[in-house]
Scaffold this motif. Structure first.
Motif, PDB file in Angstrom:
ATOM      1  N   PRO A   1      36.957  45.274  38.854  1.00 41.49           N
ATOM      2  CA  PRO A   1      38.212  45.931  38.468  1.00 41.49           C
ATOM      3  C   PRO A   1      39.053  46.373  39.657  1.00 41.49           C
ATOM      4  O   PRO A   1      40.274  46.229  39.644  1.00 41.49           O
ATOM      5  CB  PRO A   1      37.738  47.137  37.655  1.00 41.49           C
ATOM      6  CG  PRO A   1      36.363  46.794  37.201  1.00 41.49           C
ATOM      7  CD  PRO A   1      35.786  45.914  38.258  1.00 41.49           C
ATOM      8  N   ALA A   2      38.410  46.905  40.715  1.00 44.43           N
ATOM      9  CA  ALA A   2      39.170  47.398  41.874  1.00 44.43           C
ATOM     10  C   ALA A   2      39.886  46.253  42.588  1.00 44.43           C
ATOM     11  O   ALA A   2      41.082  46.320  42.870  1.00 44.43           O
ATOM     12  CB  ALA A   2      38.241  48.127  42.838  1.00 44.43           C
ATOM     13  N   ALA A   3      39.138  45.187  42.884  1.00 45.77           N
ATOM     14  CA  ALA A   3      39.740  44.039  43.574  1.00 45.77           C
ATOM     15  C   ALA A   3      40.800  43.378  42.704  1.00 45.77           C
ATOM     16  O   ALA A   3      41.852  42.971  43.190  1.00 45.77           O
ATOM     17  CB  ALA A   3      38.670  43.029  43.963  1.00 45.77           C
ATOM     18  N   GLY A   4      40.525  43.282  41.400  1.00 46.92           N
ATOM     19  CA  GLY A   4      41.493  42.684  40.493  1.00 46.92           C
ATOM     20  C   GLY A   4      42.790  43.469  40.452  1.00 46.92           C
ATOM     21  O   GLY A   4      43.877  42.887  40.389  1.00 46.92           O
ATOM     22  N   HIS A   5      42.687  44.806  40.541  1.00 41.71           N
ATOM     23  CA  HIS A   5      43.881  45.650  40.477  1.00 41.71           C
ATOM     24  C   HIS A   5      44.773  45.441  41.693  1.00 41.71           C
ATOM     25  O   HIS A   5      45.987  45.257  41.560  1.00 41.71           O
ATOM     26  CB  HIS A   5      43.479  47.122  40.360  1.00 41.71           C
ATOM     27  CG  HIS A   5      44.651  48.058  40.404  1.00 41.71           C
ATOM     28  ND1 HIS A   5      45.537  48.169  39.366  1.00 41.71           N
ATOM     29  CD2 HIS A   5      45.103  48.893  41.382  1.00 41.71           C
ATOM     30  CE1 HIS A   5      46.479  49.046  39.683  1.00 41.71           C
ATOM     31  NE2 HIS A   5      46.236  49.495  40.902  1.00 41.71           N
TER      32      HIS A   5
ATOM     33  N   GLY B   1      50.820  36.732  51.767  1.00 39.45           N
ATOM     34  CA  GLY B   1      50.062  37.434  50.744  1.00 39.45           C
ATOM     35  C   GLY B   1      48.664  36.857  50.651  1.00 39.45           C
ATOM     36  O   GLY B   1      48.343  35.876  51.328  1.00 39.45           O
ATOM     37  N   PRO B   2      47.810  37.423  49.817  1.00 43.18           N
ATOM     38  CA  PRO B   2      46.480  36.850  49.639  1.00 43.18           C
ATOM     39  C   PRO B   2      46.575  35.484  48.981  1.00 43.18           C
ATOM     40  O   PRO B   2      47.562  35.195  48.288  1.00 43.18           O
ATOM     41  CB  PRO B   2      45.767  37.861  48.727  1.00 43.18           C
ATOM     42  CG  PRO B   2      46.857  38.632  48.076  1.00 43.18           C
ATOM     43  CD  PRO B   2      48.022  38.626  49.011  1.00 43.18           C
ATOM     44  N   PRO B   3      45.598  34.602  49.191  1.00 44.72           N
ATOM     45  CA  PRO B   3      45.686  33.270  48.601  1.00 44.72           C
ATOM     46  C   PRO B   3      45.669  33.332  47.077  1.00 44.72           C
ATOM     47  O   PRO B   3      45.014  34.203  46.498  1.00 44.72           O
ATOM     48  CB  PRO B   3      44.440  32.550  49.147  1.00 44.72           C
ATOM     49  CG  PRO B   3      43.526  33.628  49.605  1.00 44.72           C
ATOM     50  CD  PRO B   3      44.375  34.794  49.988  1.00 44.72           C
ATOM     51  N   PRO B   4      46.398  32.422  46.405  1.00 41.99           N
ATOM     52  CA  PRO B   4      46.404  32.428  44.946  1.00 41.99           C
ATOM     53  C   PRO B   4      45.074  31.949  44.382  1.00 41.99           C
ATOM     54  O   PRO B   4      44.577  30.896  44.769  1.00 41.99           O
ATOM     55  CB  PRO B   4      47.539  31.465  44.595  1.00 41.99           C
ATOM     56  CG  PRO B   4      47.671  30.567  45.778  1.00 41.99           C
ATOM     57  CD  PRO B   4      47.249  31.367  46.973  1.00 41.99           C
ATOM     58  N   LEU B   5      44.507  32.728  43.493  1.00 43.02           N
ATOM     59  CA  LEU B   5      43.202  32.400  42.915  1.00 43.02           C
ATOM     60  C   LEU B   5      43.353  31.625  41.617  1.00 43.02           C
ATOM     61  O   LEU B   5      44.354  31.736  40.916  1.00 43.02           O
ATOM     62  CB  LEU B   5      42.419  33.683  42.635  1.00 43.02           C
ATOM     63  CG  LEU B   5      42.096  34.586  43.824  1.00 43.02           C
ATOM     64  CD1 LEU B   5      41.313  35.804  43.350  1.00 43.02           C
ATOM     65  CD2 LEU B   5      41.305  33.838  44.894  1.00 43.02           C
ATOM     66  N   THR B   6      42.324  30.859  41.283  1.00 37.02           N
ATOM     67  CA  THR B   6      42.256  30.239  39.967  1.00 37.02           C
ATOM     68  C   THR B   6      41.850  31.316  38.961  1.00 37.02           C
ATOM     69  O   THR B   6      41.297  32.357  39.353  1.00 37.02           O
ATOM     70  CB  THR B   6      41.216  29.111  39.943  1.00 37.02           C
ATOM     71  OG1 THR B   6      39.914  29.676  40.151  1.00 37.02           O
ATOM     72  CG2 THR B   6      41.498  28.065  41.024  1.00 37.02           C
ATOM     73  N   PRO B   7      42.100  31.124  37.665  1.00 35.09           N
ATOM     74  CA  PRO B   7      41.664  32.112  36.669  1.00 35.09           C
ATOM     75  C   PRO B   7      40.165  32.385  36.731  1.00 35.09           C
ATOM     76  O   PRO B   7      39.733  33.525  36.554  1.00 35.09           O
ATOM     77  CB  PRO B   7      42.068  31.472  35.339  1.00 35.09           C
ATOM     78  CG  PRO B   7      43.231  30.606  35.686  1.00 35.09           C
ATOM     79  CD  PRO B   7      42.941  30.077  37.056  1.00 35.09           C
ATOM     80  N   ALA B   8      39.364  31.353  37.013  1.00 34.35           N
ATOM     81  CA  ALA B   8      37.915  31.540  37.102  1.00 34.35           C
ATOM     82  C   ALA B   8      37.547  32.430  38.283  1.00 34.35           C
ATOM     83  O   ALA B   8      36.680  33.308  38.181  1.00 34.35           O
ATOM     84  CB  ALA B   8      37.212  30.186  37.226  1.00 34.35           C
ATOM     85  N   GLU B   9      38.211  32.222  39.425  1.00 44.14           N
ATOM     86  CA  GLU B   9      37.954  33.062  40.602  1.00 44.14           C
ATOM     87  C   GLU B   9      38.400  34.493  40.351  1.00 44.14           C
ATOM     88  O   GLU B   9      37.709  35.438  40.741  1.00 44.14           O
ATOM     89  CB  GLU B   9      38.698  32.497  41.823  1.00 44.14           C
ATOM     90  CG  GLU B   9      38.139  31.183  42.331  1.00 44.14           C
ATOM     91  CD  GLU B   9      39.045  30.514  43.347  1.00 44.14           C
ATOM     92  OE1 GLU B   9      38.525  29.711  44.147  1.00 44.14           O
ATOM     93  OE2 GLU B   9      40.264  30.776  43.337  1.00 44.14           O
ATOM     94  N   ALA B  10      39.552  34.656  39.696  1.00 52.12           N
ATOM     95  CA  ALA B  10      40.056  35.994  39.404  1.00 52.12           C
ATOM     96  C   ALA B  10      39.132  36.734  38.447  1.00 52.12           C
ATOM     97  O   ALA B  10      38.960  37.952  38.553  1.00 52.12           O
ATOM     98  CB  ALA B  10      41.460  35.905  38.806  1.00 52.12           C
ATOM     99  N   ALA B  11      38.502  36.007  37.518  1.00 51.48           N
ATOM    100  CA  ALA B  11      37.602  36.633  36.541  1.00 51.48           C
ATOM    101  C   ALA B  11      36.339  37.176  37.193  1.00 51.48           C
ATOM    102  O   ALA B  11      35.713  38.103  36.673  1.00 51.48           O
ATOM    103  CB  ALA B  11      37.239  35.629  35.447  1.00 51.48           C
ATOM    104  N   LEU B  12      35.975  36.619  38.348  1.00 54.64           N
ATOM    105  CA  LEU B  12      34.764  37.081  39.047  1.00 54.64           C
ATOM    106  C   LEU B  12      34.985  38.364  39.829  1.00 54.64           C
ATOM    107  O   LEU B  12      34.024  39.001  40.259  1.00 54.64           O
ATOM    108  CB  LEU B  12      34.264  35.988  40.005  1.00 54.64           C
ATOM    109  CG  LEU B  12      33.750  34.703  39.351  1.00 54.64           C
ATOM    110  CD1 LEU B  12      33.409  33.673  40.412  1.00 54.64           C
ATOM    111  CD2 LEU B  12      32.535  34.986  38.480  1.00 54.64           C
ATOM    112  N   LEU B  13      36.239  38.754  40.032  1.00 53.58           N
ATOM    113  CA  LEU B  13      36.543  39.970  40.792  1.00 53.58           C
ATOM    114  C   LEU B  13      36.220  41.203  39.962  1.00 53.58           C
ATOM    115  O   LEU B  13      36.366  41.206  38.744  1.00 53.58           O
ATOM    116  CB  LEU B  13      38.018  40.004  41.190  1.00 53.58           C
ATOM    117  CG  LEU B  13      38.509  38.891  42.115  1.00 53.58           C
ATOM    118  CD1 LEU B  13      40.003  39.007  42.299  1.00 53.58           C
ATOM    119  CD2 LEU B  13      37.805  38.939  43.458  1.00 53.58           C
TER     120      LEU B  13
END
Length: 198
Positions: free
Chosen positions: A111-115, A97-109
């Motif tokens: 809406p499309a990438a986050g979904h 799967g894709p690498p697990p992101l930190t909450p800070a990295e996930a917040a930078l994505l």
């Protein structure tokens, strides 16, 4: 009475989880002695900072749910990745799967990438990690991870896992061959009976 056949994303996710559970459990049993020895070595090694054996980080998992990722503080023989196998068995991670992101990295994505990231479990390895970089735009890790999220399945997972094993083995064999590699001189390439004219 006929059994209902599950098709579509639900069946793919069910097959994926079954693969994670079966193969993840088997790998955990096989690597447990090496992981235990590595943990013991890290415990006996003098450190000045706390948390000397396990590295603990908050990462974002399936559905955007945060979890604590634990891994050994060593990269030898990829033991840091293998020490994450309990997360695979518990369902917080997948083998692929894709690498697990930190909450800070996930917040930078966006809406499309986050979904699409929240629609699949993060993994120990993935398409971006095994794909050789060619410098082309479609070989960017984010695009490869998005492609995986859209097209993942058991066949692709098995191919990625095979590549994940092959690449380090190939690199290790190349390192073993290099020290004993003989250097060829020009005379080594001459045909039998060839002599330099006087």
């Amino acid at each position: 009475m006929t059994a209902t056949r599950i098709t579509g994303p639900l069946s793919a996710m069910t097959a994926k989880r079954a693969l994670d559970l079966a193969l993840g459990s088997a790998l955990l049993l096989l690597t447990a002695p090496a992981l235990a020895l590595a943990a013991l070595a890290l415990t006996l090694r003098p450190f000045r900072t706390p948390g000397r054996v396990l590295k603990r980080e908050i990462r974002v998992g399936l559905g955007g749910r945060p979890f604590e990722l634990r891994s050994l503080r060593t990269r030898r023989l990829r033991l840091d990745l293998l020490s994450r196998l309990p997360h695979v068995v518990r369902g917080e991670l997948s083998l692929v799967g894709p690498p697990p992101l930190t909450p800070a990295e996930a917040a930078l994505l966006g809406p499309a990438a986050g979904h699409w990231r929240e629609s699949v479990r993060p993994g120990l390895t993935g398409l971006a990690q095994v794909r050789a970089r060619s410098g082309m735009p479609w070989d960017e890790p984010a695009l490869l991870d998005a492609h995986y999220a859209e097209h993942h399945g058991t066949g692709l997972d098995l191919a990625i896992l095979a590549q994940s094993v092959r690449i380090p083995l190939h690199a290790a064999l190349r390192r073993l061959r290099r020290p004993g590699k003989a250097r060829l001189s020009d005379t080594d390439h001459r045909l039998p009976g060839y002599s330099v004219a006087e």
